[in-house]
Motif scaffolding. Structure first.
Motif, short mmCIF file in Angstrom:
data_model
loop_
_atom_site.label_atom_id
_atom_site.label_comp_id
_atom_site.label_asym_id
_atom_site.label_seq_id
_atom_site.Cartn_x
_atom_site.Cartn_y
_atom_site.Cartn_z
N GLU A 126 -29.18 13.08 -34.23
CA GLU A 126 -28.65 14.08 -33.30
C GLU A 126 -29.73 15.11 -32.96
N VAL A 127 -30.51 15.52 -33.95
CA VAL A 127 -31.58 16.50 -33.73
C VAL A 127 -32.59 15.96 -32.71
N LEU A 128 -33.10 14.76 -32.93
CA LEU A 128 -34.09 14.20 -32.01
C LEU A 128 -33.49 13.91 -30.65
N ARG A 129 -32.29 13.38 -30.60
CA ARG A 129 -31.66 13.04 -29.32
C ARG A 129 -31.46 14.31 -28.47
N ASN A 130 -30.98 15.37 -29.10
CA ASN A 130 -30.74 16.61 -28.35
C ASN A 130 -32.04 17.33 -28.00
N HIS A 131 -32.98 17.38 -28.94
CA HIS A 131 -34.23 18.10 -28.69
C HIS A 131 -35.02 17.49 -27.54
N PHE A 132 -35.10 16.16 -27.51
CA PHE A 132 -35.88 15.48 -26.47
C PHE A 132 -35.02 15.03 -25.29
N LYS A 133 -33.74 15.40 -25.31
CA LYS A 133 -32.81 15.06 -24.22
C LYS A 133 -32.84 13.55 -23.92
#
Length: 102
Positions: free
Chosen positions: A82-89
């Motif tokens: 979730e962190v990577l998916r949201n951070h990098f859109k």
């Protein structure tokens, strides 16, 4: 096209006709900074190859949270995904980014 026994790289090449490379980050223990390192490596690869040309997958997750999808399904996803998916859109499916959690 038969993918049984084929590598992930072979499947991607068959489906999309593109050559891929894989980077795997691993450590001998938990809580040593793999997610933080992943953020930096992902950013560097995106800068070098361009947005949309880099993907992320955490094949096994020890923790999970429930994510509600637009179609009403609920999937279990590792919080690091979730962190990577949201951070990098990223617009990648949750199931492909976090296939196994326990």
């Amino acid at each position: 096209m038969s993918w049984k026994g084929g590598s992930t790289r072979a499947v991607i090449q068959d489906l999309f006709g593109i050559h891929t490379h894989t980077v795997m980050l691993a450590a001998t223990g938990m809580h040593v900074g793999k997610t933080t390192l992943s953020l930096g490596v992902f950013k560097g690869l995106e800068k070098r190859y361009g947005k949309g040309r880099v993907a992320y997958c955490k094949p096994l997750g020890q923790r999970f949270k429930n994510i509600s999808l637009d179609d009403g399904r609920v999937v279990k996803v590792d919080p690091d995904v979730e962190v990577l998916r949201n951070h990098f859109k990223l617009n990648l499916s949750w199931e492909h980014m976090s296939p196994v959690v326990f």
